[in-house]
Enzyme design. Structure first.
Site, PDB file in Angstrom:
ATOM      1  N   GLU A 287       0.826  -1.210   0.000  1.00  0.00           N
ATOM      2  CA  GLU A 287       0.000   0.000   0.000  1.00  0.00           C
ATOM      3  C   GLU A 287       0.863   1.264   0.000  1.00  0.00           C
ATOM      4  O   GLU A 287       0.743   2.117   0.879  1.00  0.00           O
ATOM      5  CB  GLU A 287      -0.964  -0.030   1.188  1.00  0.00           C
ATOM      6  CG  GLU A 287      -1.898  -1.235   1.120  1.00  0.00           C
ATOM      7  CD  GLU A 287      -2.920  -1.306   2.248  1.00  0.00           C
ATOM      8  OE1 GLU A 287      -2.653  -0.776   3.337  1.00  0.00           O
ATOM      9  OE2 GLU A 287      -3.990  -1.898   2.025  1.00  0.00           O
ATOM     10  N   ASP A 366      -8.394  -9.259   3.875  1.00  0.00           N
ATOM     11  CA  ASP A 366      -8.177  -8.223   4.874  1.00  0.00           C
ATOM     12  C   ASP A 366      -9.243  -8.222   5.968  1.00  0.00           C
ATOM     13  O   ASP A 366     -10.143  -7.394   5.932  1.00  0.00           O
ATOM     14  CB  ASP A 366      -8.160  -6.850   4.177  1.00  0.00           C
ATOM     15  CG  ASP A 366      -7.569  -5.768   5.053  1.00  0.00           C
ATOM     16  OD1 ASP A 366      -6.962  -6.103   6.071  1.00  0.00           O
ATOM     17  OD2 ASP A 366      -7.713  -4.585   4.699  1.00  0.00           O
ATOM     18  N   GLU A 394     -12.480  -3.021  12.225  1.00  0.00           N
ATOM     19  CA  GLU A 394     -12.527  -2.242  10.992  1.00  0.00           C
ATOM     20  C   GLU A 394     -13.687  -2.646  10.079  1.00  0.00           C
ATOM     21  O   GLU A 394     -14.442  -1.800   9.615  1.00  0.00           O
ATOM     22  CB  GLU A 394     -11.192  -2.387  10.244  1.00  0.00           C
ATOM     23  CG  GLU A 394     -11.169  -1.674   8.905  1.00  0.00           C
ATOM     24  CD  GLU A 394      -9.811  -1.750   8.215  1.00  0.00           C
ATOM     25  OE1 GLU A 394      -8.875  -2.347   8.778  1.00  0.00           O
ATOM     26  OE2 GLU A 394      -9.702  -1.215   7.095  1.00  0.00           O
TER      27      GLU A 394
HETATM   28  C1  BDP Z   1      -6.023  -2.541   6.198  1.00  0.00           C
HETATM   29  C2  BDP Z   1      -6.354  -1.174   6.663  1.00  0.00           C
HETATM   30  C3  BDP Z   1      -5.231  -0.193   6.495  1.00  0.00           C
HETATM   31  C4  BDP Z   1      -3.952  -0.783   7.048  1.00  0.00           C
HETATM   32  C5  BDP Z   1      -3.654  -2.082   6.348  1.00  0.00           C
HETATM   33  C6  BDP Z   1      -2.478  -2.839   6.920  1.00  0.00           C
HETATM   34  O1  BDP Z   1      -7.500  -0.732   5.959  1.00  0.00           O
HETATM   35  O2  BDP Z   1      -5.599   0.977   7.154  1.00  0.00           O
HETATM   36  O3  BDP Z   1      -2.882   0.081   6.915  1.00  0.00           O
HETATM   37  O4  BDP Z   1      -4.735  -2.949   6.478  1.00  0.00           O
HETATM   38  O5  BDP Z   1      -2.710  -3.840   7.584  1.00  0.00           O
HETATM   39  O6  BDP Z   1      -6.844  -3.395   6.912  1.00  0.00           O
HETATM   40  O7  BDP Z   1      -1.340  -2.487   6.695  1.00  0.00           O
END
Ligand code: BDP
Length: 680
Positions: A287, A366, A394
């Protein structure tokens, strides 16, 4: 306040005969060991005993004639009471009642000081649960070596995916001056056996990159000292490109000797401030975070470079496997985000240094309400692996909805990977036993903030508690954990314990019922992830699709016709998921694309299942409110009202979920609800 005390209520015991019975044990407290950790054990016992029993034991450093508690780590004492210390691992402990004609003693013995502290918390738990002290004979060893909480706290005070206020560590790009709350937090964590905490977000911005510099390390050391007294090691998330951002180098190439030297010196510096520093958490090439890919190096190169720097000090590199292409083209069905972690990491098996642990999210996507278990577990025999769960909700209602995750975590830990044939559950991979891994454990993303009750929804405290207990011992049943928590949190009242426990145990399924169906996931509003939006992520670049059209829905992940993801599992699971006939209903749409008229094993069609579960889920959410109101007067007004409000919000919001999901699929499919209920 009750809401702040969470499960460490230590409410005065009103039952007179029990009180008398308990009081007799606590005339003297003899501490045969001494350290900051033992000090915490003593402090906690004193707090608990004075508040539950109204007694103040005398303290001594040797055993007294009077009845009392003995804290210690000495083998000779253990031998005297016929305890074999060999049966204990480093964090293990013994609680034993020994009654002779002259005196009665409860021994709290650990191999190390942390064991004594855990024993003290255990004893207090037994008392909160009103158990008899007369014949205690308990031996406990944690199953997992590393039992860790990851904070996603930013130094500006915000918390990524935090739903309970701001950070307890930081505000305004500085550490908070007031550190008291951290000690209470450490008590909560230690009481359930947590022994590691990372205190900043895995997405490390500029300010947090500085956490490993001399400007902030003294503060990190102060926080680490608070945690240390509770047997908890402090870790930091680091920016993979620190050499560029703060090191004046032009590269972060892991094979560059300048980069390697920089990190070695950095490690030396950190350990000067924090001699028992735990190590680094790293989110790299994920990301938009920097990582070794920039330099055409792989993740073993990246992780090993940091591991070499930490190795002389006993530090660990916790390297996250959440690596995928977040710029995928939704029209290209040949890519599959679910495949990514395995595709990246499996070929690197055997290449990681012994002090690297790969931290793998429980599922390949996720933290959805339901998804398959990551096929990476067990697939890397020669690599340390640990589990990453998400306590913060989340995708599971953001602590406005009740969603107790212990049953979900248990299912995942019990999942048989078949890595070494039948009987190779995930829990035996992450506890290190299946492959004799050097390091292993379970981590989870914290759900706490500076809200007065820590977790926003007071009942969400149960998720933090349950995570700790399960990490200590994954074989505990959900029911045991839930009952323990409820008793300690709300006191011993039959109706309360029974109702609250059952509400918690039902809640995950209820949440699943009115949200995304049959394992397909997502269908949430983009970015903040709260509330329904069926196509919210359908035409974006995140690799999160359901492929619903007028005929059918689901992601074909088969080898036969789909992305080939099923082949990442060991044969037994691969075959089971590959075939429509054997794929479990609850994950059907995770693995297959089917027509709405496809019949599930339950006998219902997919479309009818969607309608039914969504009507049912709302009804169940409404019932949760009713079940709660039965407890009015039995729970302090503040917590009662707080929880009631959240449950009402959930009931209302569940209708929005139901209506949006049902309408969407009714319009797409044109198929009527068999029961002709109103679909808006
Ligand atoms: C996702 C989240 C994000 C996190 C990412 C992570 O939406 O905010 O930074 O995972 O685990 O669940 O790095």
């Amino acid at each position: 306040k009750e809401s702040y005390a969470a499960w460490l209520q230590y409410k005065k015991i009103e039952d007179f005969s029990l009180l008398e019975n308990y009081q007799k044990w606590f005339e003297n407290l003899a501490s045969l060991a001494d350290s900051v950790v033992i000090e915490s054990a003593k402090k906690e016992l004193l707090l608990g005993l004075s508040s539950m029993l109204g007694v103040q034991p005398t303290f001594s450093t040797e055993r007294k004639a009077a009845a009392g508690i003995v804290l210690g780590t000495s083998v000779s004492i253990a031998n005297q009471i016929e305890i074999d210390f060999e049966q204990l691992n480093d964090d293990g402990y013994v609680i034993k009642t020994v009654t002779t004609e002259e005196k009665s003693t409860i021994f709290l013995l650990g191999k190390e000081d942390t064991g004594v502290l855990y024993a003290a918390f255990h004893l207090l738990r037994l008392m909160q649960n009103r158990e008899s002290m007369d014949h205690l004979d308990i031996l406990e060893n944690p199953k997992n070596q590393l039992r860790m909480i990851n904070h996603w706290d930013n130094m500006d005070g915000s918390i990524e995916r935090g739903y309970a206020g701001n950070s307890i560590f930081y505000s305004g790009n500085k550490f908070n001056d007031e550190l008291n709350r951290i000690e209470d937090y450490a008590r909560l964590l230690s009481s359930v056996g947590i022994n590691g905490v990372s205190i900043n977000n895995v997405n490390v911005h500029k300010v947090e990159t500085d956490l490993i510099t001399s400007s902030l390390l003294p503060k990190v050391a102060e926080v680490a000292a608070i945690f240390r007294a509770y047997g908890i090691k402090t870790f930091l998330s680091v920016n993979y490109a620190s050499t560029i951002e703060i090191g004046n180098l032009e590269t972060a190439d892991p094979l560059d000797t300048g980069v390697q030297e920089w990190w070695k010196n950095k490690a030396k510096e950190i350990y000067r401030y924090i001699p028992d520093f735990g190590g680094f958490i790293v989110k790299a090439d994920s990301e938009h975070r920097p990582g070794p890919f920039t330099y055409n190096r792989n993740h073993a190169d990246g992780a090993n470079m940091l591991a070499t720097a930490l190795e002389p000090f006993g530090g660990l590199v916790v390297w996250r496997c959440f690596v995928y292409n977040c710029l995928q083209d939704w029209r290209d069905r040949s890519t599959d985000r679910a495949r990514a972690a395995y595709d990246h990491f499996k070929p690197l098996d055997g290449q990681f240094h012994p002090n690297v642990i790969l931290q793998i999210k429980n599922g390949p996507m996720d933290f959805q309400v339901r998804e398959a278990v990551s096929p990476l577990f067990g697939a890397m025999e020669q690599t340390n692996q640990m589990m990453e769960f998400q306590i913060t909700q989340e995708y599971t209602g953001q602590q406005r909805h009740l969603c107790y995750l212990v049953p979900q975590w248990k299912e995942i830990l019990d999942f048989d990977t078949f890595a070494k044939g039948e009987g190779s559950p995930v829990k035996n991979i992450v506890d290190g036993s299946l492959f004799q891994s050097r390091h292993s454990g379970i981590a989870a993303v914290s759900n706490i903030g500076n809200d007065y009750n820590w977790t926003g929804h007071t009942l969400a405290q149960a998720n933090l508690y349950g995570f700790g207990r399960l990490t200590w011992n994954p074989d505990l049943s959900s029911e045991t954990i839930t009952n323990e928590w409820t008793l300690q949190t709300f006191g011993k009242d039959e109706l309360v314990v029974q109702q609250v426990s059952q509400m918690l145990l039902d809640s995950w399924r209820i949440y699943e019922n009115y949200t995304s169906p049959l394992g397909v996931g997502w269908m949430v509003n983009p970015s903040h992830h709260y509330g329904p939006n069926v196509d919210g992520y359908e035409y974006s670049v995140w690799g999160t699709y359901h492929f619903a059209d007028y005929q059918g829905i689901g992601v074909d992940r088969t080898v036969k016709a789909g992305t080939g993801y099923t082949a990442q599992y060991f044969k037994e699971n691969a075959d089971r998921y590959e075939a429509l006939e054997t794929c479990p209903d609850e994950l059907l749409l995770f693995f297959h694309h089917v027509p709405y008229t496809h019949r599930l094993k339950s006998g219902e069609t997919v479309i009818q299942h969607i309608y039914n579960t969504h009507f049912e889920g709302v009804q169940q959410a409404e019932e949760l409110t009713e079940r709660w109101t039965l407890l009015e007067g039995k729970i302090d007004q503040e917590r009662y009202e707080d929880i009631l409000k959240r449950l009402q919000e959930q009931a209302n919001h569940s209708k929005e979920w139901r209506d949006i999901i049902n309408t969407y699929f009714y319009r797409k499919s044109g198929i009527n609800d068999e029961k002709y209920r109103t679909i808006y």
